[in-house]
Structure formats: structure tokens, C-alpha cells
Design a protein around this motif. Structure first.
Motif, PDB file in Angstrom:
ATOM      1  N   PHE A 203     -33.125  74.238  37.499  1.00  0.00           N
ATOM      2  CA  PHE A 203     -31.836  74.017  36.847  1.00  0.00           C
ATOM      3  C   PHE A 203     -31.128  75.355  36.656  1.00  0.00           C
ATOM      4  CE2 PHE A 203     -34.682  70.635  35.561  1.00  0.00           C
ATOM      5  CZ  PHE A 203     -33.909  69.489  35.709  1.00  0.00           C
ATOM      6  N   GLY A 204     -29.809  75.329  36.722  1.00  0.00           N
ATOM      7  CA  GLY A 204     -29.040  76.550  36.540  1.00  0.00           C
ATOM      8  C   GLY A 204     -29.033  77.028  35.109  1.00  0.00           C
ATOM      9  N   VAL A 205     -29.086  76.090  34.152  1.00  0.00           N
ATOM     10  CA  VAL A 205     -29.083  76.420  32.729  1.00  0.00           C
ATOM     11  C   VAL A 205     -30.229  75.679  32.054  1.00  0.00           C
ATOM     12  CG1 VAL A 205     -27.797  76.336  30.556  1.00  0.00           C
ATOM     13  CG2 VAL A 205     -26.578  76.749  32.707  1.00  0.00           C
ATOM     14  N   VAL A 206     -31.068  76.418  31.337  1.00  0.00           N
ATOM     15  CA  VAL A 206     -32.155  75.838  30.547  1.00  0.00           C
ATOM     16  C   VAL A 206     -32.104  76.476  29.168  1.00  0.00           C
ATOM     17  CG1 VAL A 206     -34.646  75.539  30.291  1.00  0.00           C
ATOM     18  CG2 VAL A 206     -33.615  75.442  32.572  1.00  0.00           C
ATOM     19  N   LEU A 207     -31.866  75.663  28.150  1.00  0.00           N
ATOM     20  CA  LEU A 207     -31.798  76.149  26.773  1.00  0.00           C
ATOM     21  C   LEU A 207     -32.846  75.407  25.947  1.00  0.00           C
ATOM     22  CD1 LEU A 207     -27.909  76.178  26.312  1.00  0.00           C
ATOM     23  CD2 LEU A 207     -29.384  78.031  27.131  1.00  0.00           C
ATOM     24  N   THR A 208     -33.639  76.140  25.183  1.00  0.00           N
ATOM     25  CA  THR A 208     -34.739  75.581  24.404  1.00  0.00           C
ATOM     26  C   THR A 208     -34.615  76.057  22.957  1.00  0.00           C
ATOM     27  OG1 THR A 208     -36.251  77.445  24.758  1.00  0.00           O
ATOM     28  CG2 THR A 208     -36.152  75.767  26.496  1.00  0.00           C
ATOM     29  N   PRO A 209     -35.578  75.719  22.094  1.00  0.00           N
ATOM     30  CA  PRO A 209     -35.501  76.196  20.712  1.00  0.00           C
ATOM     31  C   PRO A 209     -35.428  77.719  20.578  1.00  0.00           C
ATOM     32  CG  PRO A 209     -37.042  74.385  20.833  1.00  0.00           C
ATOM     33  CD  PRO A 209     -36.655  74.703  22.255  1.00  0.00           C
ATOM     34  N   ASP A 210     -35.853  78.445  21.592  1.00  0.00           N
ATOM     35  CA  ASP A 210     -35.745  79.902  21.552  1.00  0.00           C
ATOM     36  C   ASP A 210     -34.296  80.384  21.628  1.00  0.00           C
ATOM     37  OD1 ASP A 210     -38.418  80.346  21.253  1.00  0.00           O
ATOM     38  OD2 ASP A 210     -38.783  80.890  23.354  1.00  0.00           O
ATOM     39  N   TYR A 211     -33.405  79.520  22.107  1.00  0.00           N
ATOM     40  CA  TYR A 211     -32.017  79.937  22.323  1.00  0.00           C
ATOM     41  C   TYR A 211     -31.232  80.043  21.020  1.00  0.00           C
ATOM     42  CZ  TYR A 211     -27.243  79.981  24.127  1.00  0.00           C
ATOM     43  OH  TYR A 211     -25.941  80.306  24.389  1.00  0.00           O
ATOM     44  N   ASN A 212     -31.188  78.952  20.259  1.00  0.00           N
ATOM     45  CA  ASN A 212     -30.515  78.964  18.953  1.00  0.00           C
ATOM     46  C   ASN A 212     -30.943  77.737  18.154  1.00  0.00           C
ATOM     47  OD1 ASN A 212     -29.053  76.774  19.945  1.00  0.00           O
ATOM     48  ND2 ASN A 212     -27.157  77.912  20.243  1.00  0.00           N
ATOM     49  N   PRO A 213     -30.619  77.681  16.858  1.00  0.00           N
ATOM     50  CA  PRO A 213     -31.049  76.545  16.028  1.00  0.00           C
ATOM     51  C   PRO A 213     -30.524  75.194  16.506  1.00  0.00           C
ATOM     52  CG  PRO A 213     -30.414  78.386  14.636  1.00  0.00           C
ATOM     53  CD  PRO A 213     -30.023  78.761  16.033  1.00  0.00           C
ATOM     54  N   ALA A 214     -29.386  75.180  17.210  1.00  0.00           N
ATOM     55  CA  ALA A 214     -28.832  73.908  17.687  1.00  0.00           C
ATOM     56  C   ALA A 214     -29.752  73.233  18.698  1.00  0.00           C
ATOM     57  CB  ALA A 214     -27.455  74.130  18.301  1.00  0.00           C
ATOM     58  N   HIS A 215     -30.663  73.997  19.300  1.00  0.00           N
ATOM     59  CA  HIS A 215     -31.577  73.439  20.296  1.00  0.00           C
ATOM     60  C   HIS A 215     -33.010  73.360  19.767  1.00  0.00           C
ATOM     61  CE1 HIS A 215     -28.111  74.707  22.695  1.00  0.00           C
ATOM     62  NE2 HIS A 215     -28.487  73.788  23.569  1.00  0.00           N
ATOM     63  N   HIS A 216     -33.161  73.237  18.455  1.00  0.00           N
ATOM     64  CA  HIS A 216     -34.492  73.227  17.854  1.00  0.00           C
ATOM     65  C   HIS A 216     -35.310  71.998  18.228  1.00  0.00           C
ATOM     66  CE1 HIS A 216     -32.462  70.466  15.122  1.00  0.00           C
ATOM     67  NE2 HIS A 216     -33.648  70.088  14.680  1.00  0.00           N
ATOM     68  N   ASP A 217     -34.629  70.935  18.696  1.00  0.00           N
ATOM     69  CA  ASP A 217     -35.345  69.686  18.951  1.00  0.00           C
ATOM     70  C   ASP A 217     -35.207  69.171  20.377  1.00  0.00           C
ATOM     71  OD1 ASP A 217     -32.671  69.019  18.814  1.00  0.00           O
ATOM     72  OD2 ASP A 217     -32.922  67.400  17.358  1.00  0.00           O
ATOM     73  N   HIS A 218     -34.715  70.003  21.297  1.00  0.00           N
ATOM     74  CA  HIS A 218     -34.570  69.516  22.668  1.00  0.00           C
ATOM     75  C   HIS A 218     -34.434  70.662  23.667  1.00  0.00           C
ATOM     76  CE1 HIS A 218     -30.315  70.112  21.531  1.00  0.00           C
ATOM     77  NE2 HIS A 218     -30.079  70.272  22.821  1.00  0.00           N
ATOM     78  N   PHE A 219     -34.687  70.323  24.931  1.00  0.00           N
ATOM     79  CA  PHE A 219     -34.358  71.188  26.056  1.00  0.00           C
ATOM     80  C   PHE A 219     -33.007  70.729  26.598  1.00  0.00           C
ATOM     81  CE2 PHE A 219     -39.006  71.976  27.670  1.00  0.00           C
ATOM     82  CZ  PHE A 219     -39.282  72.675  26.503  1.00  0.00           C
ATOM     83  N   HIS A 220     -32.092  71.643  26.812  1.00  0.00           N
ATOM     84  CA  HIS A 220     -30.836  71.349  27.503  1.00  0.00           C
ATOM     85  C   HIS A 220     -31.003  71.807  28.945  1.00  0.00           C
ATOM     86  CE1 HIS A 220     -26.404  71.200  28.147  1.00  0.00           C
ATOM     87  NE2 HIS A 220     -26.650  72.253  28.928  1.00  0.00           N
ATOM     88  N   LEU A 221     -30.931  70.862  29.892  1.00  0.00           N
ATOM     89  CA  LEU A 221     -31.091  71.141  31.315  1.00  0.00           C
ATOM     90  C   LEU A 221     -29.785  70.826  32.022  1.00  0.00           C
ATOM     91  CD1 LEU A 221     -34.560  69.421  31.866  1.00  0.00           C
ATOM     92  CD2 LEU A 221     -34.094  71.748  31.069  1.00  0.00           C
ATOM     93  N   GLU A 222     -29.293  71.777  32.807  1.00  0.00           N
ATOM     94  CA  GLU A 222     -27.947  71.619  33.389  1.00  0.00           C
ATOM     95  C   GLU A 222     -27.908  72.170  34.811  1.00  0.00           C
ATOM     96  OE1 GLU A 222     -23.408  73.230  32.411  1.00  0.00           O
ATOM     97  OE2 GLU A 222     -24.914  73.132  30.823  1.00  0.00           O
TER      98      GLU A 222
END
Length: 231
Positions: A203-222
Motif C-alpha cells: 500500500f502507498g499509505v499505511v498509518l497505525t497507532p504509531d502515527y497519531n492518537p486518531a489511529h489508536h484502534d486501526h490500520f489505515h491502508l490506502e
């Protein structure tokens, strides 16, 4: 009276799904009104697919993925589901992988998700947790909204992103991103980081809880224009 011009049709050259007629419709758009203006209408249509789109759909049909092609929908205000499909199940080495709460996704996103689930998550689950993957729990895909705190449309607004909440194994064991990332067992924490690394290759974009508090409960895959963003 002149005969109206025929409505453009679109069909998959793999030959198993029917062409869709152009259909006007009205629909709302999901999202926070505080972040963007509410789109007023939806137009649904099919046009001749580009070669890359035909190739994506043909490739997806060869992976033993259960999916349904969807009409192109334009919601206005920068929101659309173009070249999208609805996934039923994915095929692992010896079983079907279910996808919970997943809406429309673009064909490239579906292709990346299939490869990651099968060769990344399922194999990591077998090797590290001793059980095949049974289901991936998502928080959805298409959502007409902006990136939080900006005026820029999210990848969700074009069905190019999916949020992953957790994973259920064949033995009933569930690993959630929220509970497992920082507070899970050492094996669970390692598993989530291994599949994060695998996702970053697909994926071009992967955001996890390490990214910021808004992603504390999921992986954002884009998928899409952005590349190489892995947090």
C-alpha cells in the motif's frame, strides 16, 4: 423526432459480469458536515474502461476472489466510487477469508488487500500464532470526508482506503489493533508489527497507532498517488 444516442456501456472483458446501464439517482454522502459541504446528488454510470482498469479486474478475477463490480458513482464535492468492486471473500491457501463491514473499494485497493491478507496476514498468523486467518474486521472503506484537520479529501472519499480494526483466527482467537498494539501479548504485538511491515510493501499509505492518537484502534491502508508513507 431524432433517435437518442445510445447510452455508453461498460463491461469486463473477462466475460462474466454484465454491462451496467447509465442510471441517474439521488443519494446522500457519508461524512462529517463540519469537514466538507454535503454533496447534493449522485450520478451512476458506466463508460468504456481504460486498459489499466480492464487489466486490474481481469487480474482480480484470476485470484479466486469473490467480488462484484459496482457502477461508477459520482457524489459531488470530490467524492466518488470509480472502478470499484464489492468484495465477498478472499481465498487463502486452503480456506475462505471473510471481510467484515467492508463497503466499496477500488479495484487496485481490492488487489492490494487480497495480496496482503493472503500472503501477509494469513501466513504470519499460521507461523506466529499457530492458526490460519479466518476474518478481517474493518471499519469500512468509502466515506465522503476530509483528512482530519485539513481541507484535503481523504483516500476514503474515493474508495481508495480501508481501515482495519482486527483479525480473527480459525481457532477463534481475535487480535484487535486497539488492544493488541501496546497491551497484547508479546506474540500479538510482534504479529501486528510484522503485518504492518508487510502492508507497507503493498500500500502507498499505511498509518497505525504509531502515527497519531486518531489511529489508536486501526490500520489505515490506502492506494493512490501517495507512496512510501509507512508509520
Amino acid at each position: 423526432m431524432a433517435t437518442p444516442a445510445p447510452t455508453p456501456r461498460r463491461r469486463l472483458t473477462a466475460g462474466w459480469w454484465l454491462a451496467w446501464l447509465m442510471l441517474p439517482a439521488l443519494a446522500g454522502c457519508v461524512g462529517s458536515p463540519a469537514h466538507q459541504p454535503a454533496p447534493q446528488s449522485t450520478m451512476t454510470m458506466r463508460i468504456a474502461p481504460a486498459p489499466a482498469e480492464r487489466q486490474c479486474l481481469a487480474s482480480l478475477s484470476q485470484t479466486q476472489v469473490n467480488f462484484t463490480p459496482l457502477p461508477d458513482q459520482y457524489f459531488g464535492a470530490g467524492c466518488s466510487t470509480y472502478n470499484a468492486v464489492r468484495l465477498g471473500w478472499l481465498r487463502s491457501d486452503d480456506a475462505h477469508l471473510q471481510l467484515a463491514n467492508l463497503g466499496a473499494v477500488t479495484c487496485p485497493l481490492a488487489s492490494s488487500l487480497e495480496g496482503w491478507a493472503r500472503y501477509g496476514v494469513d501466513r504470519a498468523a499460521r507461523q506466529m500464532l499457530g492458526s490460519p486467518l479466518s476474518r478481517i474486521d474493518t471499519m469500512g472503506s468509502y466515506n465522503c470526508r476530509n483528512v482530519a484537520g485539513t481541507d484535503r479529501r481523504s483516500g476514503h472519499a474515493s474508495a481508495n482506503a480501508v481501515d482495519i480494526a482486527g483479525f480473527v483466527l480459525a481457532d477463534g482467537h481475535r487480535i484487535s489493533v486497539k488492544g493488541g498494539w501496546s497491551e497484547g501479548t508479546p506474540t500479538e504485538r510482534n504479529f501486528l508489527r510484522v503485518i504492518r511491515a508487510s502492508a507497507c510493501k503493498r500500500f502507498g499509505v499505511v498509518l497505525t497507532p504509531d502515527y497519531n492518537p486518531a489511529h489508536h484502534d486501526h490500520f489505515h491502508l490506502e492506494v493512490g498517488a501517495a507512496r512510501g508513507i509507512c508509520h
